[in-house]
Each structure stands twice: as C-alpha cells, then as structure tokens.
Design an enzyme around this catalytic site. Sequence first.
Site, PDB file in Angstrom:
ATOM      1  N   GLN A  27       0.792  -1.224   0.000  1.00 57.40           N
ATOM      2  CA  GLN A  27       0.000   0.000   0.000  1.00 57.40           C
ATOM      3  C   GLN A  27       0.826   1.276   0.000  1.00 57.40           C
ATOM      4  OE1 GLN A  27      -4.040  -0.065   1.762  1.00 57.40           O
ATOM      5  NE2 GLN A  27      -3.076   1.163   3.358  1.00 57.40           N
ATOM      6  N   GLU A  68      -2.915   9.540  -0.836  1.00 57.55           N
ATOM      7  CA  GLU A  68      -2.057  10.184   0.154  1.00 57.55           C
ATOM      8  C   GLU A  68      -0.953  11.037  -0.464  1.00 57.55           C
ATOM      9  OE1 GLU A  68      -0.873   7.139   2.880  1.00 57.55           O
ATOM     10  OE2 GLU A  68      -2.928   6.768   3.522  1.00 57.55           O
ATOM     11  N   ASP A 102       4.267   0.222   4.218  1.00 59.58           N
ATOM     12  CA  ASP A 102       3.002  -0.224   4.795  1.00 59.58           C
ATOM     13  C   ASP A 102       2.488  -1.281   3.841  1.00 59.58           C
ATOM     14  OD1 ASP A 102       0.497  -0.750   5.728  1.00 59.58           O
ATOM     15  OD2 ASP A 102      -0.305   1.266   5.439  1.00 59.58           O
ATOM     16  N   GLU A 158       5.012  -1.940   8.210  1.00 60.68           N
ATOM     17  CA  GLU A 158       3.704  -1.850   8.871  1.00 60.68           C
ATOM     18  C   GLU A 158       2.765  -2.910   8.314  1.00 60.68           C
ATOM     19  OE1 GLU A 158      -0.053   1.237   8.654  1.00 60.68           O
ATOM     20  OE2 GLU A 158       1.969   2.075   8.549  1.00 60.68           O
ATOM     21  N   ASP A 168      -0.984  -1.781  12.710  1.00 61.13           N
ATOM     22  CA  ASP A 168      -2.085  -0.847  12.442  1.00 61.13           C
ATOM     23  C   ASP A 168      -3.399  -1.615  12.551  1.00 61.13           C
ATOM     24  OD1 ASP A 168      -3.899   1.019  11.530  1.00 61.13           O
ATOM     25  OD2 ASP A 168      -3.226   0.980   9.453  1.00 61.13           O
ATOM     26  N   LYS A 196      -4.186   5.976  15.206  1.00 62.28           N
ATOM     27  CA  LYS A 196      -5.184   6.667  14.392  1.00 62.28           C
ATOM     28  C   LYS A 196      -6.363   7.017  15.293  1.00 62.28           C
ATOM     29  CE  LYS A 196      -4.083   4.364   9.995  1.00 62.28           C
ATOM     30  NZ  LYS A 196      -4.517   3.325   9.022  1.00 62.28           N
ATOM     31  N   ARG A 211      -5.317   9.376   7.922  1.00 63.96           N
ATOM     32  CA  ARG A 211      -6.068   8.373   7.180  1.00 63.96           C
ATOM     33  C   ARG A 211      -5.995   8.757   5.707  1.00 63.96           C
ATOM     34  NH1 ARG A 211      -8.776   4.632  10.508  1.00 63.96           N
ATOM     35  NH2 ARG A 211      -8.456   3.396   8.621  1.00 63.96           N
ATOM     36  N   SER A 212      -6.363   7.822   4.843  1.00 62.56           N
ATOM     37  CA  SER A 212      -6.294   8.120   3.407  1.00 62.56           C
ATOM     38  C   SER A 212      -7.312   9.185   3.014  1.00 62.56           C
ATOM     39  CB  SER A 212      -6.504   6.847   2.587  1.00 62.56           C
ATOM     40  OG  SER A 212      -7.691   6.202   2.980  1.00 62.56           O
ATOM     41  N   LYS A 261       3.071   9.919  10.317  1.00 63.95           N
ATOM     42  CA  LYS A 261       2.780   9.427   8.978  1.00 63.95           C
ATOM     43  C   LYS A 261       1.641  10.263   8.435  1.00 63.95           C
ATOM     44  CE  LYS A 261       1.313   5.396   7.128  1.00 63.95           C
ATOM     45  NZ  LYS A 261       0.824   4.012   7.151  1.00 63.95           N
TER      46      LYS A 261
END
Length: 430
Positions: free
Chosen positions: A163, A205, A242, A288, A315, A340, A369-370, A391
């Site tokens: 990702q 992102e 990630d 991650e 995560d 998060k 978050r995205s 991040k």
Amino acid sequence: MPYIESILAREVLDSRGNPTVEVEVYTESGAFGKAIVPSGASTGQHESVELRDCDAKRFLGKGVLQAVKNVTEVIQPELEGYSVLEQTLIDKLLIKVDGTPNKSNLGANAILGVSLACAKAAANYLNLEFYQYVGGVWPKQMPVPMMNVINGGAHASNSVDFQEFMILPIGAPSFKEALRYGAEVFHHLGKILKQKGLPTTVGDEGGYAPDLNSNEEALQIILEAIKSAGYEPGKDIFLGMDVAASEFYDKKIQKYVLASENNKSFSSKELVHYYETLVAKYPIISIEDGLDENDWDGWKYLTQKLGNQIQLVGDDLFVTNTQKLAKGIENKIGNSILIKLNQIGTLTETLETIEMAKKASYTAVISHRSGETEDTTIADLAVATNSGQIKTGSCSRTDRIAKYNQLLRIEDQLVEAPFLGLKTFYNLKK
C-alpha cells in the site's frame, strides 16, 4: 467558565470527496473548538464503527447525516453544562451514551468529532496551542516524517501490492530539513518516473501511483531518486513500507497472494522470509502490517525474525486499542503501534494507548487516514506526545501538506525542540 453551551455538526467533504463529520463546540466563556474527522480506505476489522447513512441516493450511500444528527440531538443534550476542561469525563460520558464496545450506536465519527472539538475549545479557553494543552510541559521532540512517495494497494489504481512505500529522512538535523530532504526526493522521483515513461498521477495520500512490475521495483526506483537528490540511502534517508497484508490475504486458502508476483501465494513464514530478503537488500527500517490482522502466529514469527532489526508497526493488528495492544505486548508481537484517532474514537483512549505503548518500549507512530481534510490535529498530537514519528502522506495534496506546515510552525515555536532521527527507534538492537 468554559461550560458547553452548544454543539453544532455538519456534513463536509474529505480529500476523496466523501462526506465526513465536522463538529463545533461553543462555551459560555466564548471559547470555541472545531474538528473534522478523517476516514480510512483500508480499515481493520476491529476498528470503531464509522457511521454511514447507507442511502444510495446520497453520496453513493456514504452520507453521514445520521452521525451529524447524533451529535446535535443525542450528544449535545448530554454534554450541555459540562466544562471542556474535563476531557476524561467528557470522553467517558460519550462512551457511556453510545453504550457499545465499538461505538456503533452513535458512530465513532460523531464521537471523535465531539471529543476533539471539546479539547480544542479547552485549549482556546486557556490560550494555548493544542499541542501545549494536550502535552503540558512535555512537548520537546519533533517527529520524523514517514513520507509516502509511492502509493499502491487500496490507495491507488495500479499493479503494486503493497500500500505504501515511504522515505524517512532520519539523517536530517531538524524537522524542517527532514521535510526538505523528503520534498526534494519526491520531486526527483517524479522526474525519474517521467523519464521512464511512467505516469506521475498521485494516490489518495499524495504519493505517485505508477504501474510497476513488482513491489521491489518500487524500492529500487525510490533508491534511485534518493541518490539523484544527492542523499545517501541508509544514512540520510531510510525506507519504510506499509504492506497492508490483510488486503491481499486470501482467507479461503489462508495464503498471501501477490498479484505483482504473478499471483504467487505465500504462507506466513514464506512472506516473512520475503521481507527478510528485502531488509537485507534495502535500507528498510519500518514495516507496517506485514501480515493479516488476525494472523497472530505469523506476527509472532515475524517479530522473532525481524523485531530486533526493524520497526514492526501494528495498524490493523492493534487498531489503537489498549486491549489489542496489551495482547501484543504480552505475546511479544510487533514493537510499534500506529495511532489513528478514529480507530478508537476519543482523545482520552488515544492517549491511553500511546502511554501503554511507551511503557512497554513500543514506539508509537501518529498517523493520518487516506481520507483526510484540512484539520491538523495529528501534527499537534505527534508533538504533544513526543511520539517521534508521524505518517501524514507525501509532498503533494493540501490535506497532507497542511500537517507538515503546522509542524513547521510548531518547530518555530518550540525553538530548541530536538529532532532525534535514528534515536527515535530506541527499541531496535541491531
């Protein structure tokens, strides 16, 4: 006094054009706080519930009018008259009013919006920056940015399985310089992609989303960009990934299927060995979600093999939840947790999770978050908690840059706040 007078909420849009919740808290003193809740694309099974309307006639079913209604019609009457300085009390009350273990009644998006807006109103009342209010006298460290320069998986429409491929400018002397290192590499990467005839469109992102032949090619092209920018891989800049392995885990055959590897399937141990090969070959310092969120045996093996060498971030595995993290700590699984806010749903629970991680010598990475917005809460949170890492995407898209710019402002305010670089990864032994 800063007693809650009214709470307003509205449906606004995030960086993907999907609805999310914005909350405003007004107090009798005139103090005011506002927060906008982010949203994820790849979400863990055990995250708190993000309430959506599921009305196909509005926003393809993704509307949040019910969450907004819950703020104004359910939460506001309960919180009227409470002081915004009582954060723990407010958050406990929000949890009680919801009455479910995963906040599925009122919605974590409604609850988090109120929790953060109350905290910001408290900071406003005390005439403090948000990081000062949350961190007290403790904020003293600027975070290492984990900059997502190539997007894949659920964050992009391309052939890359993993990702996120990130650069970590660990060798920089300050946050400001680290951001410069990252921005320069990002632009050099764009030039290299163009030279290779690859698209420079960006993912959710802000990282590039080229069609590459393999995950390893992504690492190779990033190394090329680092060198092209005049930096030394493994000294000035390290790599992170990630993997988001839950996204390509096939539950039927209990294997990990990598499309970019001709749909080759891997057992947990085989995938760990694949990571070992990559870590030996490239200056990777962080992985991650290397395995599925329910593959605890696989995670145990991954930690045994690589836990002393690199940061292993949970995560989807931990979902910012103290119960999940406690299980990981007890079983010596992973050595880091991604934080998060909307995975757990209140500021108090988030801070409790960070504290638990630190006591167990797990690092904590504050994350976006995205689906993001102009809200910069996580920048302040990273400094307030001295997490040492953040991040928040690449060097494009205003929703990502807003966090970096806020950190630049904070660094100016703190004047002597150190950037610890490699020392941030204090629990690595090799």
